[in-house]
Design a protein around this motif. Structure first.
Motif, PDB file in Angstrom:
ATOM      1  N   GLN A  59       0.831  -1.208   0.000  1.00  0.00           N
ATOM      2  CA  GLN A  59       0.000   0.000   0.000  1.00  0.00           C
ATOM      3  C   GLN A  59       0.860   1.251   0.000  1.00  0.00           C
ATOM      4  O   GLN A  59       0.550   2.230  -0.680  1.00  0.00           O
ATOM      5  CB  GLN A  59      -0.935   0.012   1.207  1.00  0.00           C
ATOM      6  CG  GLN A  59      -2.076  -0.951   1.087  1.00  0.00           C
ATOM      7  CD  GLN A  59      -2.971  -0.929   2.321  1.00  0.00           C
ATOM      8  OE1 GLN A  59      -2.560  -0.513   3.400  1.00  0.00           O
ATOM      9  NE2 GLN A  59      -4.203  -1.389   2.155  1.00  0.00           N
ATOM     10  N   GLY A  60       1.945   1.224   0.756  1.00  0.00           N
ATOM     11  CA  GLY A  60       2.867   2.360   0.764  1.00  0.00           C
ATOM     12  C   GLY A  60       3.440   2.620  -0.617  1.00  0.00           C
ATOM     13  O   GLY A  60       3.512   3.762  -1.073  1.00  0.00           O
ATOM     14  N   ASN A  61       3.830   1.552  -1.292  1.00  0.00           N
ATOM     15  CA  ASN A  61       4.357   1.699  -2.650  1.00  0.00           C
ATOM     16  C   ASN A  61       3.288   2.219  -3.609  1.00  0.00           C
ATOM     17  O   ASN A  61       3.567   3.068  -4.458  1.00  0.00           O
ATOM     18  CB  ASN A  61       4.907   0.363  -3.158  1.00  0.00           C
ATOM     19  CG  ASN A  61       6.140  -0.081  -2.391  1.00  0.00           C
ATOM     20  OD1 ASN A  61       6.818   0.725  -1.764  1.00  0.00           O
ATOM     21  ND2 ASN A  61       6.429  -1.367  -2.430  1.00  0.00           N
ATOM     22  N   ALA A  62       2.075   1.713  -3.466  1.00  0.00           N
ATOM     23  CA  ALA A  62       0.980   2.169  -4.333  1.00  0.00           C
ATOM     24  C   ALA A  62       0.679   3.647  -4.077  1.00  0.00           C
ATOM     25  O   ALA A  62       0.447   4.409  -5.020  1.00  0.00           O
ATOM     26  CB  ALA A  62      -0.274   1.321  -4.095  1.00  0.00           C
ATOM     27  N   ILE A  63       0.711   4.058  -2.823  1.00  0.00           N
ATOM     28  CA  ILE A  63       0.461   5.466  -2.499  1.00  0.00           C
ATOM     29  C   ILE A  63       1.553   6.345  -3.087  1.00  0.00           C
ATOM     30  O   ILE A  63       1.267   7.422  -3.628  1.00  0.00           O
ATOM     31  CB  ILE A  63       0.343   5.647  -0.972  1.00  0.00           C
ATOM     32  CG1 ILE A  63      -0.966   5.030  -0.480  1.00  0.00           C
ATOM     33  CG2 ILE A  63       0.432   7.117  -0.578  1.00  0.00           C
ATOM     34  CD1 ILE A  63      -1.086   4.942   1.023  1.00  0.00           C
ATOM     35  N   GLU A  64       2.792   5.906  -3.008  1.00  0.00           N
ATOM     36  CA  GLU A  64       3.889   6.684  -3.594  1.00  0.00           C
ATOM     37  C   GLU A  64       3.714   6.820  -5.098  1.00  0.00           C
ATOM     38  O   GLU A  64       3.936   7.897  -5.659  1.00  0.00           O
ATOM     39  CB  GLU A  64       5.233   6.027  -3.273  1.00  0.00           C
ATOM     40  CG  GLU A  64       5.642   6.178  -1.822  1.00  0.00           C
ATOM     41  CD  GLU A  64       6.914   5.407  -1.492  1.00  0.00           C
ATOM     42  OE1 GLU A  64       7.528   4.823  -2.406  1.00  0.00           O
ATOM     43  OE2 GLU A  64       7.289   5.399  -0.314  1.00  0.00           O
ATOM     44  N   ARG A  65       3.309   5.731  -5.763  1.00  0.00           N
ATOM     45  CA  ARG A  65       3.072   5.804  -7.208  1.00  0.00           C
ATOM     46  C   ARG A  65       1.938   6.776  -7.519  1.00  0.00           C
ATOM     47  O   ARG A  65       2.023   7.577  -8.457  1.00  0.00           O
ATOM     48  CB  ARG A  65       2.751   4.417  -7.769  1.00  0.00           C
ATOM     49  CG  ARG A  65       3.951   3.506  -7.910  1.00  0.00           C
ATOM     50  CD  ARG A  65       3.624   2.270  -8.736  1.00  0.00           C
ATOM     51  NE  ARG A  65       2.462   1.543  -8.244  1.00  0.00           N
ATOM     52  CZ  ARG A  65       2.505   0.564  -7.335  1.00  0.00           C
ATOM     53  NH1 ARG A  65       3.645   0.207  -6.801  1.00  0.00           N
ATOM     54  NH2 ARG A  65       1.395  -0.043  -6.968  1.00  0.00           N
ATOM     55  N   LEU A  66       0.859   6.726  -6.730  1.00  0.00           N
ATOM     56  CA  LEU A  66      -0.269   7.629  -6.953  1.00  0.00           C
ATOM     57  C   LEU A  66       0.128   9.083  -6.709  1.00  0.00           C
ATOM     58  O   LEU A  66      -0.287   9.978  -7.452  1.00  0.00           O
ATOM     59  CB  LEU A  66      -1.441   7.246  -6.055  1.00  0.00           C
ATOM     60  CG  LEU A  66      -2.175   5.964  -6.431  1.00  0.00           C
ATOM     61  CD1 LEU A  66      -3.194   5.599  -5.363  1.00  0.00           C
ATOM     62  CD2 LEU A  66      -2.836   6.103  -7.779  1.00  0.00           C
ATOM     63  N   GLU A  67       0.921   9.316  -5.670  1.00  0.00           N
ATOM     64  CA  GLU A  67       1.377  10.682  -5.403  1.00  0.00           C
ATOM     65  C   GLU A  67       2.222  11.204  -6.559  1.00  0.00           C
ATOM     66  O   GLU A  67       2.085  12.358  -6.958  1.00  0.00           O
ATOM     67  CB  GLU A  67       2.166  10.732  -4.096  1.00  0.00           C
ATOM     68  CG  GLU A  67       1.301  10.600  -2.861  1.00  0.00           C
ATOM     69  CD  GLU A  67       2.109  10.496  -1.576  1.00  0.00           C
ATOM     70  OE1 GLU A  67       3.333  10.241  -1.652  1.00  0.00           O
ATOM     71  OE2 GLU A  67       1.511  10.673  -0.512  1.00  0.00           O
ATOM     72  N   ALA A  68       3.086  10.351  -7.097  1.00  0.00           N
ATOM     73  CA  ALA A  68       3.911  10.767  -8.230  1.00  0.00           C
ATOM     74  C   ALA A  68       3.029  11.063  -9.446  1.00  0.00           C
ATOM     75  O   ALA A  68       3.249  12.048 -10.164  1.00  0.00           O
ATOM     76  CB  ALA A  68       4.935   9.679  -8.571  1.00  0.00           C
ATOM     77  N   ARG A  69       2.003  10.227  -9.667  1.00  0.00           N
ATOM     78  CA  ARG A  69       1.105  10.436 -10.797  1.00  0.00           C
ATOM     79  C   ARG A  69       0.324  11.752 -10.628  1.00  0.00           C
ATOM     80  O   ARG A  69       0.177  12.515 -11.578  1.00  0.00           O
ATOM     81  CB  ARG A  69       0.131   9.266 -10.912  1.00  0.00           C
ATOM     82  CG  ARG A  69      -0.782   9.378 -12.132  1.00  0.00           C
ATOM     83  CD  ARG A  69      -1.798   8.279 -12.207  1.00  0.00           C
ATOM     84  NE  ARG A  69      -1.189   6.966 -12.150  1.00  0.00           N
ATOM     85  CZ  ARG A  69      -1.857   5.857 -11.890  1.00  0.00           C
ATOM     86  NH1 ARG A  69      -3.146   5.891 -11.663  1.00  0.00           N
ATOM     87  NH2 ARG A  69      -1.236   4.697 -11.850  1.00  0.00           N
TER      88      ARG A  69
END
Length: 120
Positions: free
Chosen positions: A48-58
């Motif tokens: 989830q942390g990795n997914a959140i980081e990807r979403l924040e970057a997007r």
């Protein structure tokens, strides 16, 4: 007892002890349900942390692109305003000279939404 009996007996004892140590090691190597749940939770939170980081970057990329588009639209709006002013001043100049400007070409509906009240 002779030497062969002692050898056989000690080999048997070593075998039994080895089997006991192996069984104890296998039992202690098993993970409890609590340990499995904890590891599952850690794995999920990491994902989830990795997914959140990807979403924040997007989102950051989209915000940057939106800002570029707002700037481009603002520049285009200014250019259209300048062109409208220029067309109006040319039409005014032509009329002052006692001539009529040429008839305007038909305007599309999309352009008409942005350009209104042109004297040409």
């Amino acid at each position: 007892m002779n030497a062969e009996t002692w050898t056989a007996l000690s080999g048997g004892v070593v075998g039994v002890v080895s089997a006991g140590v192996t069984a104890w090691g296998a039992r202690s190597a098993r993970r409890t349900k609590r340990q499995e749940s904890r590891d599952d939770f850690l794995a999920i939170t990491t994902q989830q942390g990795n997914a959140i980081e990807r979403l924040e970057a997007r989102v950051q990329r989209q915000e940057t692109e939106a800002e570029k588009q707002r700037q481009r639209i603002g520049d285009q709006d200014e250019a259209i305003g300048w062109l409208l002013y220029r067309v109006r001043s040319l039409v005014s100049h032509i009329k002052k000279a006692g001539m009529e400007p040429p008839a305007a070409e038909p305007m599309s509906e999309q352009a008409a939404r942005y350009i209104r009240n042109i004297d040409a």
